[in-house]
Design an enzyme around this catalytic site. Structure first.
Site, PDB file in Angstrom:
ATOM      1  CB  SER A 197      -0.891  -0.009   1.245  1.00 55.54           C
ATOM      2  OG  SER A 197      -1.707   1.136   1.266  1.00 55.54           O
ATOM      3  CE  LYS A 246      -1.549   7.228   0.109  1.00 56.79           C
ATOM      4  NZ  LYS A 246      -0.305   7.250   0.889  1.00 56.79           N
ATOM      5  CB  ILE A 254       2.257  10.412   2.249  1.00 56.81           C
ATOM      6  CG1 ILE A 254       3.555   9.847   1.663  1.00 56.81           C
ATOM      7  CG2 ILE A 254       1.249  10.768   1.157  1.00 56.81           C
ATOM      8  CD1 ILE A 254       4.360  10.784   0.819  1.00 56.81           C
ATOM      9  CG  LEU A 308      -3.179   8.084   5.853  1.00 49.78           C
ATOM     10  CD1 LEU A 308      -4.316   7.705   6.810  1.00 49.78           C
ATOM     11  CD2 LEU A 308      -2.544   6.829   5.273  1.00 49.78           C
ATOM     12  CB  CYS A 350      -0.847   5.668   9.156  1.00 52.33           C
ATOM     13  SG  CYS A 350      -0.086   7.061   8.299  1.00 52.33           S
ATOM     14  CE  LYS A 358       1.693  -1.751   5.827  1.00 48.29           C
ATOM     15  NZ  LYS A 358       1.742  -1.074   4.521  1.00 48.29           N
ATOM     16  CB  THR A 392       7.244   3.403   7.857  1.00 48.30           C
ATOM     17  OG1 THR A 392       6.112   4.122   8.376  1.00 48.30           O
ATOM     18  CG2 THR A 392       7.103   3.247   6.363  1.00 48.30           C
ATOM     19  N   GLY A 432       8.968  -5.015   4.362  1.00 44.52           N
ATOM     20  CA  GLY A 432      10.019  -4.181   4.944  1.00 44.52           C
ATOM     21  C   GLY A 432      11.322  -4.307   4.190  1.00 44.52           C
TER      22      GLY A 432
END
Lengths: 316, 288
Positions: free
Chosen positions: A34, A58, A84, A86, A143, A177, A205, A255
């Site tokens: 994503s 995304k 970013i 989202l 996120c 996730k 991340t 990753g």
């Protein structure tokens, strides 16, 4: 007796690369992550999408979302930071403008969903549940670039609450996730498994920061961001390894994957599938190259099904 | 069903380095062979390069081949259909451009392109000014060359205003003169042309000789573009600017290279430099 029965079968071994994620069968274990592959259309001219195991879109929120202030990316050692926030077309924009093309591509379509409060996740999931051509839902509960974005995967109770609510409205395979920004990712994985998730994907991340020493300003508009790329791969392999000790549902490893060897590490550590993320930016064909590489590896190693590799690490 | 596509197809190719030569202090000109990209390239397009050695024969692991990790975007400066080559101008500003400066003829680079939105072509009967700062001159070679070769515009309808820190960084101005285009130079240190900012030359031209400029093209450092856009607005002049961005993907998926743009009635919207640009109308971008 005909000649053919006397000679060995000349056909090379064609390994079975298919894997299953809950009720979802993937033709091979290579997905694109994503936020790194748009909605599929952007790379359609460069990559044979039908060779991928699947595409993860995304993150979608209920409404189109503007995202964070720039700068939104900074290159780091063997990696990059992003903030970013989202930015996306919103669930209705996706269904209207993006899904019709994805429905025609012969690959699994996994739609990533996000939001602020639980109700927003539920609203997006309910809307997608009505649509044809969607094979799974991945829940972005990790996120690092929106306020409260990681809350759902840093607290096992909150994680379970979100998955429990989504489970009630989604029959599709539900993939949670997870963030690596926790003390014990295995505990979070365990809680979403108990709440009804069909699989987990790990890792999102790692929280990171970079500063321009001349201006003394953070290099990202969001001040901190998420680190991705080959720099985080060992962290991700360890996360998959830890999760595999705690759950029985499939794990999708993510990753820093850039090569076939990287993908194999994740499978051997316990992942049933993998996602290619940042590498898509540097070589859009990374995913399809890995599919070919896995095929070659299995043929050379005499492996008939790639499923036999999953969690096959030899630990003394 | 075909995917919604950009006006021109995008290719990922291994482009052979035909030449890579220094043209000023830290300033380079590179020629790359990629007939597919050249065939579809239009003025304003950019390419996205892997600067390091990613040839399949490389003994390095993949992550090491991609160090630095991200591609680097460059505007196409010139193209040669017959030879199937295109050219870029770059200045060594960091590790990536340093590595690029060490690549030799005969080696190859992974190139993605052509990418982005293109300039409105120069048209006959509409005098234009191209104002550039530093390596911002790059896309204007292509813009002028294409219009002249296509016979759409005459060199005498074009003016180039070219500024840089010092004279040795003004390399390439002779190329415009060879095309018959009027060039005015400016340097910060007074070593060539006007001693001062190139935007002063634009201000003077718009005041003294407004008929020379019915459309304005701008490319260079942000303060220079901001000033040029302001002068154009005062003069009621239309035009375009070409922007840079920190650009991981170059094809619109990562949403990193955004700039705020004025989009009535929505207000301010983040647009991606890689797909909505790099060429924007002069007044639509809110420059930082």
């Amino acid at each position: 007796m005909s000649r053919s029965t006397l000679t060995p079968d000349p056909r090379p071994l064609t390994p079975d690369l298919s894997v299953t994620i809950g009720s979802l069968r993937l033709k091979n274990p290579v997905l694109v992550a994503s936020g790194t592959f748009g909605y599929g259309t952007e790379y359609a001219g460069l990559v044979d999408l039908s060779r991928l195991g699947g595409i993860v879109t995304k993150t979608l929120t209920p409404e189109a979302w503007p995202g964070n202030d720039p700068p939104r990316a900074a290159e780091t050692a063997a990696g990059m930071l992003n903030s970013i926030g989202l930015q996306n077309v919103g669930v209705e924009g996706f269904i209207r403008d993006k899904l019709p093309y994805l429905q025609t591509v012969d690959t699994a379509v996994i739609v990533n969903i996000g939001g602020g409060p639980i109700e927003e996740f539920v609203a997006v999931a309910e809307r997608l549940a009505d649509c044809d051509g969607i094979d799974g839902i991945e829940v972005n509960m990790s996120c690092p670039n929106v306020a409260g974005g990681m809350d759902f995967s840093t607290d096992p109770r909150r994680a379970a609450q979100l998955i429990t609510r989504l489970r009630k409205v989604v029959d599709l395979p539900l993939i949670a996730k997870l963030t690596p920004n926790v003390t014990d990712i295995g505990e979070i994985a365990r809680s979403v498994e108990e709440a009804g998730a069909d699989a987990v994907s790990a890792i999102n991340t790692l929280r990171g920061m970079a500063i321009d020493v001349k201006t003394r300003r953070p290099k990202l508009g969001g001040i901190t961001g998420g680190l991705s790329g080959p720099a985080i791969k060992p962290v991700a392999v360890a996360a998959v390894w830890s999760i595999a000790r705690r759950v029985t549902i499939p794990i999708i490893g993510i990753g820093g994957i850039m090569s076939t060897e990287d993908a194999l590490e994740f499978l051997i550590a316990g992942a049933a599938a993998i996602q290619v993320g940042t590498a898509n930016f540097v070589n859009p064909k990374t995913g399809t190259d890995i599919v070919a590489g896995l095929d070659t590896y299995c043929a050379q190693e005499g492996i008939t099904s790639i499923r036999s590799l999953i969690g096959s690490a030899r630990v003394p | 069903m075909t995917p919604p596509s950009s006006p021109s197809p995008v290719f990922q190719v291994r482009a052979e380095v035909v030449a890579n030569r220094q043209i000023g202090p830290g300033l380079y000109w590179i020629d790359l062979a990629a007939p597919e990209i050249v065939e579809h390239a239009r003025p304003g397009h950019f390419v996205h390069l892997v600067v390091s050695d990613t040839t399949p024969e490389s003994p390095c692991p993949v992550w090491m081949q991609y160090t630095p990790l991200l591609r680097r975007p460059f505007s196409i400066a010139e193209h040669d259909r017959a030879r199937g080559t295109f050219s870029l101008i770059y200045r060594v500003v960091g590790g990536g451009t340093h590595i690029l400066s060490t690549r030799r003829a005969g080696e190859s680079l992974d190139v993605l392109g052509p990418l982005g939105q293109t300039f409105v072509p120069i048209q006959s009967g509409r005098p234009v000014v191209m104002i550039a700062g530093g390596v911002g001159i790059a896309p204007f070679f292509f813009l002028a060359q294409e219009a002249i070769q296509a016979g759409r515009a005459r060199p005498q309808d074009m003016t180039v205003l070219f500024g840089a820190a010092t004279a040795s960084l003004l390399s390439g101005s002779d190329k415009f003169r060879a095309m018959g285009i009027d060039v005015s130079l400016a340097t910060d240190d007074g070593t060539a042309g006007f001693h001062g900012f190139v935007t002063v030359l634009l201000e003077d031209l718009l005041r003294q000789n407004p008929s020379r400029c019915a459309y304005l093209y701008v490319c260079g450092p942000t303060p220079m573009m901001r000033r040029s856009a302001a002068l154009a607005k005062e003069a009621g002049l239309l035009g375009q600017m070409s922007l840079e961005g920190i650009m991981p993907c170059g094809v619109g998926v990562c949403m990193a290279c955004v700039v705020p743009c004025v989009r009535p009635p929505a207000g301010t919207v983040y647009e991606r430099v890689c797909v909505s640009g790099p060429v924007f109308d002069l007044q639509e971008v809110i420059l930082p």
